[in-house]
Design an enzyme around this catalytic site. Sequence first.
Site, PDB file in Angstrom:
ATOM      1  N   LYS A  66       0.840  -1.212   0.000  1.00 24.30           N
ATOM      2  CA  LYS A  66       0.000   0.000   0.000  1.00 24.30           C
ATOM      3  C   LYS A  66       0.871   1.257   0.000  1.00 24.30           C
ATOM      4  O   LYS A  66       0.607   2.214  -0.725  1.00 24.30           O
ATOM      5  CB  LYS A  66      -0.938  -0.028   1.215  1.00 24.30           C
ATOM      6  CG  LYS A  66      -2.009  -1.110   1.080  1.00 24.30           C
ATOM      7  CD  LYS A  66      -2.771  -1.409   2.357  1.00 24.30           C
ATOM      8  CE  LYS A  66      -3.690  -2.616   2.134  1.00 24.30           C
ATOM      9  NZ  LYS A  66      -4.469  -3.015   3.310  1.00 24.30           N
ATOM     10  N   GLN A 110      -4.541  -1.610   9.584  1.00 25.03           N
ATOM     11  CA  GLN A 110      -4.431  -2.938   8.962  1.00 25.03           C
ATOM     12  C   GLN A 110      -5.043  -3.998   9.876  1.00 25.03           C
ATOM     13  O   GLN A 110      -4.680  -4.110  11.048  1.00 25.03           O
ATOM     14  CB  GLN A 110      -2.962  -3.261   8.662  1.00 25.03           C
ATOM     15  CG  GLN A 110      -2.751  -4.552   7.903  1.00 25.03           C
ATOM     16  CD  GLN A 110      -3.332  -4.516   6.477  1.00 25.03           C
ATOM     17  OE1 GLN A 110      -3.224  -3.518   5.781  1.00 25.03           O
ATOM     18  NE2 GLN A 110      -3.945  -5.611   6.063  1.00 25.03           N
ATOM     19  N   ASP A 133     -11.161   2.308   4.009  1.00 31.98           N
ATOM     20  CA  ASP A 133     -11.424   0.869   3.918  1.00 31.98           C
ATOM     21  C   ASP A 133     -12.926   0.601   3.793  1.00 31.98           C
ATOM     22  O   ASP A 133     -13.324  -0.512   3.438  1.00 31.98           O
ATOM     23  CB  ASP A 133     -10.879   0.143   5.161  1.00 31.98           C
ATOM     24  CG  ASP A 133      -9.621  -0.666   4.861  1.00 31.98           C
ATOM     25  OD1 ASP A 133      -9.366  -0.926   3.667  1.00 31.98           O
ATOM     26  OD2 ASP A 133      -8.910  -1.032   5.813  1.00 31.98           O
TER      27      ASP A 133
END
Length: 303
Positions: A66, A110, A133
Amino acid sequence: MTEFAAIAAPAAPRSAELIDGKAMAATIRGELRETVAKLAANGTHPGLAVALVGEDPASAVYVGGKIRACKEIGIRSIEARLPADTTTAQLLELIDQWNADDNVDGILVQLPLPRGLDTQAVVERILPSKDVDGFGADNLGRLAQGRPRLVACTPWGVMEMLKRWGQPSGWTPAGKRAVVIGRSITVGRPMALLLLSADATVTICHSRTPDLASAVRQAEIVVAAAGQRHLVQGDWIAKGAVVIDVGIHRGEDGKLTGDVDFATASQRARAITPVPGGVGPMTIAMLMANTVSACRQRRGQGV
Ligand code: NAD
């Protein structure tokens, strides 16, 4: 049958078209690079903040990918690597700082978090306008209402793949029977909602579905996101179905495979995604797209 055919029966060839997520993701990153350059020319620099808690090696690889994508596109990235004994309160404090920081457009923590941390509290603390997200109740709720804002990257990546693959032939999910295997907040549920919004007739299967094979046999679109290596057998696939494999499994030989038995499924499907090189790169590309769109939504569409 000739004696040669009896001796050397070759494996049936793959008839399915490959849906090349790696190439599509590269195209999307290129498009985003141009957008980010235009934003920068106007003095706007999109920023993504990423928190990695603990030492999970797979998570570290995902975060690395990422951050690399941010660099390639020109998105500013902030990375916080925190020890596994970080408390929920400490993580919430970091999120509060990023929520208040005008240079941060997107916040990503994460997952999975180490045991003992309150994942739901962490996810819900992220401002909905920075929830790149798309896992928070606000963004997931908006998707359920059919007015999406920031959509979970993996299922959105799947929709983008279907769109780009289908465009030349005019194929769309509308009116198709779709089976989604998996009902997680991160993949299965938002996937089903997106397919529904695209006018597919959607069945969601999960670990308590009694006869998965017969459900899959009805499907013109199969999205496998169960986290079970080679769960979906080739003979479950209806001739001509479009098969999307979200699963990622690393074998003892280090090779990646998916939830679908690719070798047999690709003899029956019309099109199929490979693992690796399918959904994975698209997930990262859509995270970048979400960060750019969060930036534009927060700072005004005109930037
Ligand atoms: P999860 O464990 O949260 O959810 C799995 C779901 O599959 C559950 O809803 C469960 O009910 C269902 N399931 C499990 N076993 C099943 C079975 N035998 N039959 C039918 N349903 C079954 O997993 P997740 O986070 O949704 O991820 C699923 C897979 O996708 C994993 O392999 C994960 O690594 C992968 N993944 C890939 C990407 C990517 O970018 N390619 C992103 C996220 C997740």
